[in-house]
Design an enzyme around this catalytic site. Structure first.
Site, PDB file in Angstrom:
ATOM      1  N   ARG A  68       0.823  -1.219   0.000  1.00  0.00           N
ATOM      2  CA  ARG A  68       0.000   0.000   0.000  1.00  0.00           C
ATOM      3  C   ARG A  68       0.857   1.269   0.000  1.00  0.00           C
ATOM      4  NH1 ARG A  68      -3.659   2.313   4.701  1.00  0.00           N
ATOM      5  NH2 ARG A  68      -5.105   3.601   3.524  1.00  0.00           N
ATOM      6  N   HIS A  72       0.322   4.319  -2.558  1.00  0.00           N
ATOM      7  CA  HIS A  72       0.050   5.701  -2.115  1.00  0.00           C
ATOM      8  C   HIS A  72       1.181   6.647  -2.498  1.00  0.00           C
ATOM      9  CE1 HIS A  72      -3.563   5.248   0.776  1.00  0.00           C
ATOM     10  NE2 HIS A  72      -3.598   4.329  -0.153  1.00  0.00           N
ATOM     11  N   ASP A  73       2.370   6.114  -2.697  1.00  0.00           N
ATOM     12  CA  ASP A  73       3.445   6.962  -3.209  1.00  0.00           C
ATOM     13  C   ASP A  73       3.178   7.317  -4.674  1.00  0.00           C
ATOM     14  OD1 ASP A  73       5.853   8.320  -3.492  1.00  0.00           O
ATOM     15  OD2 ASP A  73       6.920   6.523  -4.150  1.00  0.00           O
ATOM     16  N   GLY A  78       3.460  11.013  -8.401  1.00  0.00           N
ATOM     17  CA  GLY A  78       4.335  10.006  -8.994  1.00  0.00           C
ATOM     18  C   GLY A  78       5.147   9.221  -7.975  1.00  0.00           C
ATOM     19  N   ASP A  80       7.898   8.840  -6.163  1.00  0.00           N
ATOM     20  CA  ASP A  80       9.065   9.651  -5.813  1.00  0.00           C
ATOM     21  C   ASP A  80       9.315   9.651  -4.310  1.00  0.00           C
ATOM     22  OD1 ASP A  80       6.940  11.086  -4.860  1.00  0.00           O
ATOM     23  OD2 ASP A  80       7.552  13.008  -5.701  1.00  0.00           O
ATOM     24  N   SER A  82       7.564  10.536  -1.975  1.00  0.00           N
ATOM     25  CA  SER A  82       7.063  11.712  -1.237  1.00  0.00           C
ATOM     26  C   SER A  82       6.224  11.280  -0.030  1.00  0.00           C
ATOM     27  CB  SER A  82       6.236  12.614  -2.160  1.00  0.00           C
ATOM     28  OG  SER A  82       5.248  11.865  -2.833  1.00  0.00           O
ATOM     29  N   ASN A 100      -3.804   8.764   4.689  1.00  0.00           N
ATOM     30  CA  ASN A 100      -2.541   8.060   4.924  1.00  0.00           C
ATOM     31  C   ASN A 100      -2.289   7.723   6.391  1.00  0.00           C
ATOM     32  OD1 ASN A 100      -1.706   7.810   2.294  1.00  0.00           O
ATOM     33  ND2 ASN A 100      -0.637   9.793   2.264  1.00  0.00           N
ATOM     34  N   PRO A 168      -8.011   7.164  -4.036  1.00  0.00           N
ATOM     35  CA  PRO A 168      -9.434   6.806  -4.098  1.00  0.00           C
ATOM     36  C   PRO A 168      -9.996   6.490  -2.715  1.00  0.00           C
ATOM     37  CG  PRO A 168      -8.063   4.954  -4.785  1.00  0.00           C
ATOM     38  CD  PRO A 168      -7.133   6.092  -4.513  1.00  0.00           C
ATOM     39  N   HIS A 198      -5.874  -5.925  -2.562  1.00  0.00           N
ATOM     40  CA  HIS A 198      -6.642  -6.121  -1.325  1.00  0.00           C
ATOM     41  C   HIS A 198      -6.777  -7.595  -0.954  1.00  0.00           C
ATOM     42  CE1 HIS A 198      -8.702  -1.877  -1.471  1.00  0.00           C
ATOM     43  NE2 HIS A 198      -7.406  -1.830  -1.226  1.00  0.00           N
ATOM     44  N   THR A 199      -6.086  -8.449  -1.663  1.00  0.00           N
ATOM     45  CA  THR A 199      -5.950  -9.833  -1.184  1.00  0.00           C
ATOM     46  C   THR A 199      -5.067  -9.851   0.075  1.00  0.00           C
ATOM     47  OG1 THR A 199      -5.224 -12.064  -1.766  1.00  0.00           O
ATOM     48  CG2 THR A 199      -3.971 -10.275  -2.733  1.00  0.00           C
ATOM     49  N   ASP A 242      -9.871 -10.267   3.090  1.00  0.00           N
ATOM     50  CA  ASP A 242     -10.380 -11.605   2.791  1.00  0.00           C
ATOM     51  C   ASP A 242      -9.892 -12.541   3.890  1.00  0.00           C
ATOM     52  OD1 ASP A 242      -7.820 -12.580   2.194  1.00  0.00           O
ATOM     53  OD2 ASP A 242      -8.059 -12.375   0.031  1.00  0.00           O
ATOM     54  N   THR A 244      -7.759 -14.861   3.865  1.00  0.00           N
ATOM     55  CA  THR A 244      -6.328 -15.229   3.813  1.00  0.00           C
ATOM     56  C   THR A 244      -5.509 -13.942   3.616  1.00  0.00           C
ATOM     57  OG1 THR A 244      -6.513 -15.563   1.420  1.00  0.00           O
ATOM     58  CG2 THR A 244      -6.797 -17.515   2.807  1.00  0.00           C
TER      59      THR A 244
HETATM   60  C1  HEM Z   1      -9.205   0.759  -6.239  1.00  0.00           C
HETATM   61  C2  HEM Z   1      -9.182   1.754  -5.395  1.00  0.00           C
HETATM   62  C3  HEM Z   1      -8.728   1.596  -3.984  1.00  0.00           C
HETATM   63  C4  HEM Z   1      -9.377   2.024  -2.870  1.00  0.00           C
HETATM   64  C5  HEM Z   1     -10.704   2.779  -2.846  1.00  0.00           C
HETATM   65  C6  HEM Z   1      -8.592   1.641  -1.744  1.00  0.00           C
HETATM   66  C7  HEM Z   1      -8.902   1.935  -0.439  1.00  0.00           C
HETATM   67  C8  HEM Z   1      -8.307   1.356   0.650  1.00  0.00           C
HETATM   68  C9  HEM Z   1      -8.722   1.539   2.004  1.00  0.00           C
HETATM   69  C10 HEM Z   1      -9.853   2.445   2.446  1.00  0.00           C
HETATM   70  C11 HEM Z   1      -7.936   0.777   2.777  1.00  0.00           C
HETATM   71  C12 HEM Z   1      -8.027   0.579   4.274  1.00  0.00           C
HETATM   72  C13 HEM Z   1      -7.419   1.700   5.054  1.00  0.00           C
HETATM   73  C14 HEM Z   1      -7.710   1.508   6.529  1.00  0.00           C
HETATM   74  O1  HEM Z   1      -8.881   1.495   6.875  1.00  0.00           O
HETATM   75  O2  HEM Z   1      -6.745   1.372   7.297  1.00  0.00           O
HETATM   76  C15 HEM Z   1      -6.996   0.112   1.920  1.00  0.00           C
HETATM   77  C16 HEM Z   1      -6.039  -0.785   2.347  1.00  0.00           C
HETATM   78  C17 HEM Z   1      -5.150  -1.397   1.511  1.00  0.00           C
HETATM   79  N1  HEM Z   1      -4.971  -1.128   0.181  1.00  0.00           N
HETATM   80 FE1  HEM Z   1      -6.240  -0.110  -0.996  1.00  0.00          FE
HETATM   81  N2  HEM Z   1      -7.477   0.967  -2.161  1.00  0.00           N
HETATM   82  C18 HEM Z   1      -7.519   0.923  -3.536  1.00  0.00           C
HETATM   83  C19 HEM Z   1      -6.550   0.387  -4.364  1.00  0.00           C
HETATM   84  C20 HEM Z   1      -5.431  -0.252  -3.922  1.00  0.00           C
HETATM   85  C21 HEM Z   1      -4.337  -0.657  -4.760  1.00  0.00           C
HETATM   86  C22 HEM Z   1      -4.206  -0.340  -6.246  1.00  0.00           C
HETATM   87  C23 HEM Z   1      -3.453  -1.323  -3.960  1.00  0.00           C
HETATM   88  C24 HEM Z   1      -2.138  -1.940  -4.318  1.00  0.00           C
HETATM   89  C25 HEM Z   1      -1.832  -2.399  -5.498  1.00  0.00           C
HETATM   90  C26 HEM Z   1      -4.004  -1.337  -2.634  1.00  0.00           C
HETATM   91  C27 HEM Z   1      -3.447  -1.969  -1.553  1.00  0.00           C
HETATM   92  C28 HEM Z   1      -3.983  -1.932  -0.279  1.00  0.00           C
HETATM   93  C29 HEM Z   1      -3.512  -2.797   0.787  1.00  0.00           C
HETATM   94  C30 HEM Z   1      -2.479  -3.889   0.657  1.00  0.00           C
HETATM   95  C31 HEM Z   1      -4.240  -2.440   1.927  1.00  0.00           C
HETATM   96  C32 HEM Z   1      -4.078  -3.020   3.323  1.00  0.00           C
HETATM   97  C33 HEM Z   1      -2.980  -2.280   4.057  1.00  0.00           C
HETATM   98  C34 HEM Z   1      -2.646  -2.836   5.422  1.00  0.00           C
HETATM   99  O3  HEM Z   1      -3.134  -3.888   5.821  1.00  0.00           O
HETATM  100  O4  HEM Z   1      -1.852  -2.169   6.104  1.00  0.00           O
HETATM  101  N3  HEM Z   1      -5.186  -0.647  -2.632  1.00  0.00           N
HETATM  102  N4  HEM Z   1      -7.231   0.493   0.628  1.00  0.00           N
END
Ligand code: HEM
Length: 323
Positions: A68, A72-73, A78, A80, A82, A100, A168, A198-199, A242, A244
């Site tokens: 993540r 977010h970077d 871009g 970088d 940041s 963040n 997003p 989000h797997t 999920d 797993t």
């Molecule tokens: C499609 C749009 C996306 C939305 C709306 C979104 C939103 C979110 C939100 C709201 C969380 C939980 C934050 C929290 O409550 O602590 C999250 C966690 C996460 N996101 Fe996304 N995300 C998106 C795309 C992505 C992408 C593209 C990736 C990586 C390729 C990603 C990887 C992750 C991971 C791995 C977590 C879990 C982080 C942790 O357990 O510390 N997300 N995301």
């Protein structure tokens, strides 16, 4: 005759420019390469891998967090690094923006950078460290391996407001997601594959409580357990994406098919006709998901790269060099 020679010469110049542009030698694309540190820090990738390995052995939940961080970077100004910069007097940095506040894994990046600086000072950028750490986290969580082209430069700006429209939120529907991802040149398939990140990992009630009202598309058993989590813990309650959550697999997509997506932005991928077929395909075919994820990460890792003096190689990932 002279006219023919002129036009042949012009064609040759056009061809050369085309080749150089496609190789990233001209124009706005900073040239990355797989052996960028081959002469200057040949063991850089091994050093990153060993620190990520140690960190995940102690805490496997960091795999999602490292992935993540890279996302977010790259989506904000871009790739970088940041997102790693600390706030300072008069500047609230990206990492202190609302979206963040639940980022984790900064100490792992610090440890990697310290090791790299001890072996090859001033050589490896923090942005490359993030890209490699995310790749290794995915790999060590049994996801796909992909080569990471290197040579990113670190940015010198990190401002909280830059995140406001760049990242997003959990309530986005497919149309909003496609617009945001499309603006970076991603296809719909890239967007669904990257959401498959989000797997891994978890979200907080603050981000999924809105989902509790979507009873038409929310499995009842999941709804009641999420409801109980949020009642007991408020916004700080946590649930995994999920079942797993430290394994990089297709379970995320299979849970979407069962209406067990955690965020609205997850479930919308199955509910919308534009993306449902892609979700079904990834759910069924792990090799295809892995392939599409690799393609998506390769693109994501090259968003809006800094070039030349626009960037630097930070000595400490939390602080820009000149400050
Ligand atoms: C499609 C749009 C996306 C939305 C709306 C979104 C939103 C979110 C939100 C709201 C969380 C939980 C934050 C929290 O409550 O602590 C999250 C966690 C996460 N996101 Fe996304 N995300 C998106 C795309 C992505 C992408 C593209 C990736 C990586 C390729 C990603 C990887 C992750 C991971 C791995 C977590 C879990 C982080 C942790 O357990 O510390 N997300 N995301």
């Amino acid at each position: 005759m002279a006219k023919t020679t002129m036009s042949a010469a012009k064609n040759l110049v056009r061809l050369l420019v085309l080749v150089q542009v496609s190789l990233g030698l001209l124009g706005g694309v900073a040239a990355l390469s797989f052996d960028y540190y081959g002469m200057t820090c040949p063991f850089a990738e091994m050093m990153v891998r060993s620190v990520v390995y140690d960190a995940l052995m102690k805490d496997p939940t960091l795999a999602g967090s490292l992935l993540r961080l890279h996302f977010h970077d790259c989506f904000v100004q871009g790739c970088d690094a940041s997102v790693l910069i600390d706030s300072a007097d008069g500047n609230t940095a990206e990492k202190d923006a609302q979206a963040n506040l639940t980022l984790r894994g900064f100490e792992v990046i610090d440890r990697i950078k310290e090791l790299l600086e001890s072996q090859c000072p001033g050589v490896v950028s923090c942005a490359d460290v993030l890209a490699l750490a995310a790749r290794d986290a995915v790999l060590l969580a049994r996801g796909p391996y992909y080569g990471v082209p290197l040579g990113r430069r670190d940015g010198t700006r990190s401002v909280d407001s830059d995140t406001f429209t760049a990242l997003p939120p959990a309530f986005f529907n497919v149309t909003m997601l496609m617009k945001l991802f499309g603006s970076h040149g991603f296809t719909v398939q890239d967007m669904v594959a990257l959401s498959g990140g989000h797997t891994l990992g978890v979200a907080h009630c603050a981000n999924f409580k809105g989902r509790l009202a979507e009873t038409d598309t929310l499995d009842a058993a999941l709804g009641s357990s999420l409801g109980a989590t949020c009642t007991a813990n408020g916004d700080a309650g946590v649930a995994t994406f999920d079942r797993t959550s430290t394994s990089f697999d297709t379970v995320y997509f299979r849970e979407l098919q069962m209406r067990r997506g955690l965020l609205s932005s997850d479930q919308t991928l199955f509910e919308s006709p534009e993306t449902r077929g892609i979700v079904n395909m990834f759910a069924m075919n792990q090799a295809y998901f892995f392939y599409a994820f690799q393609q998506g990460m390769l693109k994501m890792g090259q968003l809006d790269l800094k070039e030349g003096d626009d960037g630097e190689i930070r000595h400490t990932c939390r602080v820009i060099n000149s400050s």
